[in-house]
Write an enzyme that holds these catalytic residues in place. Sequence first.
Site, PDB file in Angstrom:
ATOM      1  NE  ARG A  98     -42.020  77.352  30.582  1.00  0.00           N
ATOM      2  CZ  ARG A  98     -41.754  77.174  29.300  1.00  0.00           C
ATOM      3  NH1 ARG A  98     -41.728  78.206  28.476  1.00  0.00           N
ATOM      4  NH2 ARG A  98     -41.523  75.964  28.816  1.00  0.00           N
ATOM      5  CD  GLU A  99     -47.355  74.507  36.669  1.00  0.00           C
ATOM      6  OE1 GLU A  99     -47.006  73.511  37.326  1.00  0.00           O
ATOM      7  OE2 GLU A  99     -46.770  75.616  36.750  1.00  0.00           O
ATOM      8  CB  ILE A 101     -35.145  93.822  16.396  1.00  0.00           C
ATOM      9  CG1 ILE A 101     -35.931  95.133  16.275  1.00  0.00           C
ATOM     10  CG2 ILE A 101     -34.234  93.868  17.607  1.00  0.00           C
ATOM     11  CD1 ILE A 101     -35.080  96.336  15.913  1.00  0.00           C
ATOM     12  CB  CYS A 126     -41.602  82.589  31.159  1.00  0.00           C
ATOM     13  SG  CYS A 126     -43.256  82.679  31.867  1.00  0.00           S
ATOM     14  CD1 TRP A 161     -32.294  91.499  31.602  1.00  0.00           C
ATOM     15  CD2 TRP A 161     -32.579  90.853  29.488  1.00  0.00           C
ATOM     16  NE1 TRP A 161     -33.021  92.474  30.969  1.00  0.00           N
ATOM     17  CE2 TRP A 161     -33.209  92.106  29.670  1.00  0.00           C
ATOM     18  CE3 TRP A 161     -32.622  90.258  28.242  1.00  0.00           C
ATOM     19  CZ2 TRP A 161     -33.883  92.759  28.646  1.00  0.00           C
ATOM     20  CZ3 TRP A 161     -33.297  90.911  27.215  1.00  0.00           C
ATOM     21  CH2 TRP A 161     -33.923  92.141  27.415  1.00  0.00           C
ATOM     22  CB  CYS A 180     -36.432  97.351  25.581  1.00  0.00           C
ATOM     23  SG  CYS A 180     -36.118  95.798  24.715  1.00  0.00           S
ATOM     24  CG  HIS A 235     -44.294  93.776  23.414  1.00  0.00           C
ATOM     25  ND1 HIS A 235     -43.676  94.961  23.085  1.00  0.00           N
ATOM     26  CD2 HIS A 235     -43.342  92.985  23.954  1.00  0.00           C
ATOM     27  CE1 HIS A 235     -42.401  94.885  23.434  1.00  0.00           C
ATOM     28  NE2 HIS A 235     -42.174  93.707  23.961  1.00  0.00           N
ATOM     29  CB  CYS A 293     -38.886  94.300  20.324  1.00  0.00           C
ATOM     30  SG  CYS A 293     -37.674  93.579  21.449  1.00  0.00           S
TER      31      CYS A 293
END
Length: 785
Positions: free
Chosen positions: A15-16, A460, A545, A590, A672, A723, A755
């Site tokens: 995850r750089e 939520i 991520c 997921w 969502c 977000h 959310c």
Amino acid sequence: MRTHNLGFPRIGAGRELKKAVEGYWKGRVSRHALEGEAARLRACHWAMQRDAGIDVVPVGDFALYDHMLDLTLMLGAIPPRFSPSGAAASPAGTGQDIDLMFRMARGEAGLSPVAPLEMTKWFDTNYHYLVPELDADTAFAPDASPLVAQLREAQDAGFTPKAVLPGPLTWLWLARSVDGSDRFALLPALCDAYATLLRELTSACPPACPRGYSSGGLMVQLDEPVLALDLPQTVRDLFPAVYTRLRAAVPDATLMVASYFAPCADNLPVALNLPVDVLHLDLVRGRDDLDAALQVLGAGEGTPGLALSLGVVDGRNVWCADIDAAVNLVRRAADSLGEDRVWVAPSCSLLHCPVDLGSERELDPEVARWLAFARQKCAEVRLVAEVVRGVYGPSTAASLEANREVRRQRAVSPRIHDPAVASRLAAVTSDMEHRTSPYAERIVAQRAALHLPTLPTTTIGSFPQTPDIRAARRALRDGSLTQDAYEAAMRDALAMMVREQEALGLDVLVHGEPERNDMVEYFGGLLQGFCITSDGWVQSYGTRCVKPPLLYGDVSRPEPMTVAWSAYARSLTARPMKAMLTGPVTIACWSFVRDDISRETVLRQLALALRDEVADLESAGLAVVQVDEPALREGLPLRRAAQEAYLDAAVRAFRLATSGVADATQLHTHMCYCDFHDIIDRIAGMDADVISLEASRSRMELLDVFATHGYPNEVGPGVYDIHSPRVPSVDEMEALLLRAAAVLPVDRLWVNPDCGLKTREWPETRAALANMVEAARRVRARLDA
């Protein structure tokens, strides 16, 4: 026969990219350092693909935030609010304006706040893209320089690149008209803009992919996954003229059109006649397309000399490919068309897979043998091509036999099948899928039990995961913190979250989920039939991520998973406490799900495990239980022919999980961003007492469908976007609530964010929730006046 890849994960094995981008946002990483890390990752990923056996590597699949946003910027389609002058901004000639890009993605706080672009799901995946905004006056200012720079990077480093862009009809289909104008009226201007981009790419980059079809210039992959949809004939009819225009603009380029995620089916005749050099087909989700394509091309019809790219390695799941089956498909095409007209590839971009199985150090060895991540999938593509060519050495032969042995072992492994789960499934009856009483009777019992005001406020489920919470989780993993000490730390965090909610004046509280790393991974770690990776990260949106668990076998619940945490939270307050679970459809969507049984069977196994958890929560005194299904709409098959069976299985699984409780227990669900128009009847059929929705970015537009269809139960439309770090004003949220109250009866409305708040910081969370509670108070007062 050549190998290529449609796209590669951009986040990095560790995850750089996430760390670099978030460091830039916080001022800890300079722009120069961010761009340097991005270039390093691109080079690393190209090398991984080439070394695994990919002949032609994708360029343009990499993005700091979102590839659709990158294209919107290259087209110059910038909404006026993102320009300081108020006029449409143009990045032309300046390369990528990353600050503008992040402003469009995240919005902007401050004295003159700016709302970000709307975000929604990329077809039926868990990736989210930023929706282009168009109006009747949209003008394009194309500038390909960011992509040109990346192509030169690849060529200078010795790679054979192909440029990758979302195709014009897909980009336009996915865009949003903000003024009600017909966005397809912009198609001629959009085609001109694309033609300019393609000319800039081909003129700036020397030929990189000579191959003797109709031309030998730079290869350009134009992704048109809309070809996998049930398109209106009016849209289908646009393809020939659009691609004739693009071909005329770059006659020497090698053009590829790529479709994926579902069969082309009735769109295939159009695709086979486009004036391009290569057509990519997803044969994992659309195997029948191959027979139809070979029949047309074998009869001398379709575009003369058209090559087929065959997506035979699953780009969306992690299980080892059936190499023999893939070889048979590719061999049929090679026998019919000749090897020089066949390319081998994954089914779609590998964006949806983790980067490298080699990064896993603690994964169960037996399960690990069944897996292939992005790097390994590239090697599978190479293996298929080598076997079809028929000239290979001992190494290829050994790899082929190893693949066969892995598949044999997996099929008979006792880890896969649990007779107790099968017996319980067989005992399910239809009455287990229905609540005891209808909603009209249940809501009376619930209101008597909960004593809530009009427009009750809640969240939520999750609250910010602070550095202390994350540090405690890391310490537990590395052994420096005992389980008892970890649980004590989580109880302290949970108690703080309960106090915060009481101070804010929220009506229905949550425990905040400090103990959960992810809403799906957490349950995957507690259910039998799952295993968890250490570095199996995939991008959901931007720098967000997720690490999907691997669902490899029959599912059961060895012991309660959430009851102790929710019961403890309930003991800390006199206000109603809501327990949160992730629903069966979302866990399946997921996760990386086994491919040896039907999805319906997987859903019902999950539903029974969750049914037990819901019953235990109710027994522990939780009067409100939320079973989240944010992925229900995204899992809908793209083709209508497959949708009814999916929806039937999904709704039945949700009801099986939630229907075992008393009338007075209130069942919530959360969903969502998505288009509810075509599934609203099925959402009503889920029979949740309350559904909360992401609604703020669409300015409550989605409530219209609930009103039009007479949705009977209660609704909590999100009043602010979580977000973005921007804190919306009280006035802004009050206006959204009034809009909602004008559409739906106020006695059936709840007030909540869009959310969960896990990814936010506490200062902005407190401020936004305080404004939300005040907005609800104002609207109550206005309605009572």
